[in-house]
Design an enzyme around this catalytic site. Structure first.
Site, short mmCIF file in Angstrom:
data_model
loop_
_atom_site.label_atom_id
_atom_site.label_comp_id
_atom_site.label_asym_id
_atom_site.label_seq_id
_atom_site.Cartn_x
_atom_site.Cartn_y
_atom_site.Cartn_z
N ALA A 1 0.86 -1.18 0.00
CA ALA A 1 0.00 0.00 0.00
C ALA A 1 0.90 1.24 0.00
O ALA A 1 2.05 1.19 0.47
CB ALA A 1 -0.90 -0.01 1.23
N GLY B 1 0.77 -5.06 0.99
CA GLY B 1 -0.43 -5.16 0.15
C GLY B 1 -0.15 -5.81 -1.20
O GLY B 1 -1.06 -6.37 -1.82
N GLU C 1 -0.40 -9.38 -0.50
CA GLU C 1 -1.83 -9.65 -0.26
C GLU C 1 -2.62 -9.67 -1.57
O GLU C 1 -3.49 -10.52 -1.77
CB GLU C 1 -2.39 -8.61 0.72
CG GLU C 1 -1.80 -8.80 2.11
CD GLU C 1 -2.08 -7.62 3.05
OE1 GLU C 1 -1.82 -6.47 2.63
OE2 GLU C 1 -2.55 -7.85 4.16
N GLU D 1 4.85 -5.02 7.18
CA GLU D 1 4.10 -3.92 7.79
C GLU D 1 4.55 -3.63 9.22
O GLU D 1 4.50 -2.49 9.68
CB GLU D 1 2.59 -4.22 7.79
CG GLU D 1 1.93 -4.15 6.42
CD GLU D 1 1.92 -5.48 5.67
OE1 GLU D 1 2.74 -6.37 6.01
OE2 GLU D 1 1.10 -5.61 4.75
N1 CAA Z 1 4.62 3.12 -0.73
C1 CAA Z 1 5.04 4.26 -1.34
N2 CAA Z 1 6.19 4.36 -2.03
C2 CAA Z 1 6.97 3.26 -2.12
C3 CAA Z 1 6.61 2.05 -1.52
C4 CAA Z 1 5.37 1.98 -0.81
N3 CAA Z 1 4.90 0.84 -0.24
N4 CAA Z 1 7.58 1.13 -1.76
C5 CAA Z 1 8.51 1.77 -2.50
N5 CAA Z 1 8.15 3.06 -2.73
C6 CAA Z 1 8.87 4.08 -3.47
C7 CAA Z 1 10.06 4.61 -2.68
O1 CAA Z 1 9.63 5.59 -1.76
C8 CAA Z 1 10.92 5.16 -3.78
O2 CAA Z 1 10.40 6.41 -4.19
P1 CAA Z 1 11.40 7.65 -4.51
O3 CAA Z 1 12.24 7.17 -5.67
O4 CAA Z 1 10.47 8.75 -4.86
O5 CAA Z 1 12.21 7.86 -3.28
C9 CAA Z 1 10.70 4.19 -4.93
O6 CAA Z 1 9.46 3.51 -4.62
C10 CAA Z 1 11.79 3.15 -5.05
O7 CAA Z 1 11.93 2.51 -3.78
P2 CAA Z 1 13.35 2.34 -3.03
O8 CAA Z 1 14.26 3.46 -3.39
O9 CAA Z 1 13.06 2.14 -1.58
O10 CAA Z 1 13.88 0.99 -3.71
P3 CAA Z 1 14.85 -0.10 -3.08
O11 CAA Z 1 15.19 -1.01 -4.20
O12 CAA Z 1 15.97 0.55 -2.34
O13 CAA Z 1 13.96 -0.88 -2.00
C11 CAA Z 1 11.97 -2.00 -1.20
C12 CAA Z 1 12.86 -1.65 -2.43
C13 CAA Z 1 12.72 -2.97 -0.29
C14 CAA Z 1 10.74 -2.70 -1.76
C15 CAA Z 1 11.59 -0.71 -0.43
O14 CAA Z 1 11.09 0.24 -1.35
C16 CAA Z 1 10.56 -0.92 0.64
O15 CAA Z 1 10.87 -1.43 1.71
N6 CAA Z 1 9.30 -0.51 0.38
C17 CAA Z 1 8.21 -0.55 1.35
C18 CAA Z 1 7.71 -1.97 1.55
C19 CAA Z 1 6.61 -1.97 2.61
O16 CAA Z 1 6.82 -1.63 3.75
N7 CAA Z 1 5.40 -2.40 2.19
C20 CAA Z 1 4.24 -2.45 3.10
C21 CAA Z 1 3.39 -1.22 2.92
S1 CAA Z 1 2.07 -1.13 4.10
C22 CAA Z 1 0.85 -2.13 3.49
O17 CAA Z 1 0.97 -2.71 2.43
C23 CAA Z 1 -0.40 -2.25 4.34
C24 CAA Z 1 -1.36 -3.29 3.91
O18 CAA Z 1 -1.25 -4.43 4.31
C25 CAA Z 1 -2.49 -2.97 3.08
#
Ligand code: CAA
Length: 258
Positions: free
Chosen positions: A65, A109, A112, A132
């Protein structure tokens, strides 16, 4: 066809939906989920379509998400407004098969969403996780419910509590994905599987999906009874007559999807 956040195309009764926010690793926001839901409903209602495939980019199926979109939400926003995941349930209403073709990250998500599909074909670079807990929240779109059913309680606890990712090979061993293929062959394999399904009788395909899903919601006796009624119903279709006649005549069946 192109919406802003998804791309769609149709070949051989198969609809392909590509999540199209690659720079944000396909982070799932309201707009993307609305467009996805609308596309799924449209293809489900189209009698020229038998199967759907959802995919992302090479780097990410979806990284979860959209964190930026929810960072400042209050309890009232998310509870009373039912924000973030209220528009995620559409996929549960889809009666035709939906395959997830996963390359790269399927996190939160994104994992999911893949699990809401009927089965997952993974590229060998796929990574699955429910991270999460690192954000101070828990999975909110079925992760704590579908993951234990897919991979066992122990692995689901491990993934949701430690936030560790599972690679494609572990995901296949654990039963989360149905097949792992080299990344460069992912779409060929997923579209091939979808085309194979699309060549079957559509009403029977839908009965198979409904029957397998019934096993999640019922006791074994109720599920067996449900399956038997569906099995009986199959004999009301023209395609059953054609399928069995074709076998006896030693030729491929030509189903009319009725
Ligand atoms: N939401 C918003 N933006 C996201 C995102 C997310 N879930 N995941 C990645 N992005 C964005 C980053 O902010 C980044 O944007 P910018 O270039 O503008 O800075 C871009 O995507 C590229 O990401 P990274 O630079 O972080 O790429 P990376 O290769 O270094 O890392 C990753 C990849 C490990 C997937 C890392 O991006 C990450 O940990 N992302 C978040 C994963 C996460 O926590 N997901 C759970 C979300 S909560 C949820 O989903 C709730 C639910 O159950 C419904």
């Amino acid at each position: 066809m192109s919406d802003e956040m998804i791309l769609t195309s149709v070949t051989d009764r198969v609809a392909l939906i590509t999540l199209n926010r690659p720079k944000a690793l396909n982070a799932l926001n309201d707009q993307l989920m609305n467009e996805l839901g609308a596309a799924l409903l449209k293809f489900d209602a189209d009698d020229q379509i038998s199967c759907m495939v959802i995919t992302g980019s090479e780097k990410a199926f979806a990284a979860g998400a959209d964190i930026g979109g929810m960072a400042n939400f209050s309890f009232n926003d998310v509870y009373q407004g039912d924000y973030i995941t209220k528009n995620w349930e559409t996929i549960r209403r889809i009666r035709k098969p939906v395959i997830a073709a996963v390359s790269g990250f399927a996190l939160g998500g994104g994992c999911e969403l893949a699990m809401m599909c009927d089965f997952i074909i993974a590229a060998d670079n796929a990574k699955f996780g429910q991270p999460e807990i690192k954000l101070g929240i828990l999975p909110g779109a079925g992760g704590t419910q579908r993951l234990p059913k897919a991979v066992s309680k122990s692995k689901a606890m491990d993934m949701c509590l430690t936030a560790r990712m599972m690679d494609a090979q572990e995901a296949e061993r654990a039963g989360l994905v149905s097949r792992v293929v080299p990344a460069e062959r992912l779409m060929e394999e997923a579209m091939g599987a979808a085309k194979t399904i699309a060549e079957m009788s559509l009403p029977i395909v839908m009965m198979v999906k409904e029957s397998i899903n019934a096993s999640y919601e019922s006791s074994l006796s109720e599920g067996i009874r449900f399956e038997r009624r569906m099995f009986h119903a199959a004999f009301a279709t023209e395609d059953q007559k054609e399928g069995m006649k074709a076998f006896l005549e030693k030729r491929p069946a030509k189903f009319k999807h009725q």
